[in-house]
Design an enzyme around this catalytic site. Sequence first.
Site, PDB file in Angstrom:
ATOM      1  CD  GLU A  69      -2.180  -1.310   2.982  1.00 23.95           C
ATOM      2  OE1 GLU A  69      -2.320  -0.247   3.894  1.00 23.95           O
ATOM      3  OE2 GLU A  69      -2.748  -2.261   3.604  1.00 23.95           O
ATOM      4  CE  LYS A 118       4.910   5.076   7.089  1.00 26.03           C
ATOM      5  NZ  LYS A 118       5.060   6.527   7.290  1.00 26.03           N
ATOM      6  CG  ASP A 153       4.107  12.348   5.201  1.00 22.52           C
ATOM      7  OD1 ASP A 153       4.179  12.113   6.289  1.00 22.52           O
ATOM      8  OD2 ASP A 153       5.562  13.061   4.689  1.00 22.52           O
ATOM      9  CE1 TYR A 179      -2.992   2.768   9.139  1.00 20.43           C
ATOM     10  CE2 TYR A 179      -3.221   4.558   7.421  1.00 20.43           C
ATOM     11  CZ  TYR A 179      -2.678   4.120   8.794  1.00 20.43           C
ATOM     12  OH  TYR A 179      -2.078   4.747   9.666  1.00 20.43           O
ATOM     13  CE  LYS A 232       9.269   7.175   6.142  1.00 17.82           C
ATOM     14  NZ  LYS A 232       9.896   7.356   7.160  1.00 17.82           N
ATOM     15  CB  CYS A 250      18.968  47.000  -8.016  1.00 18.30           C
ATOM     16  SG  CYS A 250      19.122  45.672  -9.098  1.00 18.30           S
ATOM     17  CB  CYS A 307      20.773  48.290 -12.384  1.00 14.24           C
ATOM     18  SG  CYS A 307      19.403  48.735 -11.509  1.00 14.24           S
ATOM     19  CB  CYS A 313      15.177  46.478  -9.272  1.00 14.82           C
ATOM     20  SG  CYS A 313      16.020  47.681 -10.278  1.00 14.82           S
ATOM     21  CB  CYS A 364      17.732  46.795 -14.041  1.00 17.25           C
ATOM     22  SG  CYS A 364      18.258  45.297 -13.029  1.00 17.25           S
TER      23      CYS A 364
END
Length: 684
Positions: A120, A122, A124, A232, A320, A414, A417, A432, A438
């Site tokens: 099955e 698993k 989480d 389950y 896992k 920035c 620039c 910016c 720029c």
Amino acid sequence: MTPDLFAALSVPVDEIEKLRNEIHRLDHAYYVLDAPVASDTHYDALMSRLRALEADHPEQITTDSPTQRVSGKAENAFTPIVHAQAMRSLDNAFSDDDVSAFWQRIVGLLPQAQPLFCAEPKLDGLAISLTYIKGILTQAATRGDGVSGEDVTNNVRTIRNIPLKLNSHNPPERIEIRGEVVMPRSAFEALNHRQRELGSKTFANPRNAAAGSLRQLDASITANRHLQFFAYAVGDLSEEGLKSQWQLLQTLRVWGFAVAVEGALVTGIEGLLDYWKKLGEQREQLAYDIDGVVYKLDNIEQQQQLGFTAKYPRWAIAHKFPAQEVWTKLLAIDIQVGRTGALTPVARLEPVAVGGVIVSNATLHNGDEIARKDIRIGDTVVVRRAGDVIPEVVGIVEQLRPDNALVFNMPDTCPVCDSVVIQEPDKSVHRCSGGLYCPAQKQRALEHFVSRKAMDISGLGGKVLEQLLQANLVNHPDDLYRLTYQQLLSCERMADKSATNLLNAIKKSKSTTLPRFIFALGIPEVGEVTAQSLARHFLTLDALMQASEEQLQAVNDVGVVVAMHVKRFFEQAHNQTVIAGLRAEGIHWAEVEVIKTPENSLFSGKTIVLTGTLSSMSRDDAKHLLTQAGAKVSGSVSAKTDVVIAGEAAGSKEDKARALGVSIWNEAEFLAALAPLNFANDKA
Ligand code: 9MJ
């Protein structure tokens, strides 16, 4: 007949019972089978009839009535509950060798048979236990330490795919159903999005979000979190006459529970490992997080023969997957400048494997997120990479903070620039102010300009653009149209054929459409759909360029912010120069057709999202038809979406629509709605 007796006889017991059964049936079809069998209107009508009858006859209200899912009694919340049978966790396998050792152990203990395993996914999430007495859900508890957990009955009752009553004419006197509460990824993303907008704490992952949602004193909050439960196991199998785990899963389904998809019966080490590998490949496509697979000896008699160690069942193991969340060191924070000048802080990390790939960069989203999570340079951080999403730093490991950890502040200027950085009021984003001066914005803007949905110049990738920018051959979009064959040849990896093809693609792009051109300009907040609305409203570029903010706001879906950006963009002298340059180079488009939206259109004013593959037309054609029919086609599902049209292999958008209760149409329903509009053969 006494008046009391008369009153008793007039109680519509049968109707109440019928309504409840029918609502249970519809809930099961919708929330468990994922296959609705009635319209929302019909469902709502049944619910309001039941509510009305229960209001007139409150003595008839039972805890398993569908009206009682959210009943805010909090007095038992979180009191300890001792489990009738301990809720043991599973031993873990992290490698093929671990699985092989598990197999050998079992074969050694069961020499007479080649053991069969039920494999099955698993999930989480959070393990919980549900107690049903005479088929009625009476108690729900968290796993806790396995011996005792907390009472979360009121909150668990709000989870719509948990039956309040078992679907069985002959339910066990008492049974404990075990399974996992999860938050689907789409609901998790929607929740974090909401939390961010409210300036509230975000959750690091769906499991934490599910746990937080289950531990609410106000059950109506849990009810809004779109949790799901997958069964389950049962606490004590002995009474049910069940022979195998596989049979148990089928019985759980019959009783009305959702059971995780993709379970299988397997045997042999290869069989186990094959299942693990296949599920691992599907992992990203599932609607919820899984962190591995569980192999359970299928035969229950054999399970009982093997029994338990002090901690784990001997007959099962969790294999896992590579972790999607890992810890690593945050070495530095760099700033990336996007097309519209938005500054994104990027974490430079000590390289680490996450979800099967090595990650050394992760997004930190924005300055506010860094502050909210109190992330400092030098911290050990939690990095998450799930599915195709960009890896992100979701939090820090507080206890590992070094003394010299450095607080990070977003820069005032920035980094590319040196222009002033502005944080927009009420927004987390820092920008910016350098615009196309720029270099970083320039490159991103050019990448956007040539992209497929803008001017569609193929063969002009980031690498070539970078060289053209560095060689000063291109500064602004109009320069692209003055490039020569010789200049292109000077770029690395550019040969005769590629240069010729590129020149042709550039030339071809001169003939475009007004919406594409507006989109290509890269005005902040003006995506493809808004560009279309602007073109349809103003019809000419000149009219758009001269529009006041007020006139702009009159356009479908253009609000204060978009109007401000559009106005500001066209006011800037350098943008005007670039536009004049582009026109001088011969960029042109046909006049925008004035499309009359059919008056009988079902789609007028509706926000529609397309997802999956349609068999009868391309996504772009569908979009065109919908726009013509007066709909707004959006790329993402939100509470404002009216309809999601789901083709083949629709994924998370359909899940999200379901989670938000948005109508979902299949292709046939979409075509049926289009039919009266007579759009046949009418393409863009
Ligand atoms: C999960 N987490 O999906 C078990 N689990 O069985 C599945 N957990 C389990 N089974 C016995 N599918 C103990 C835990």
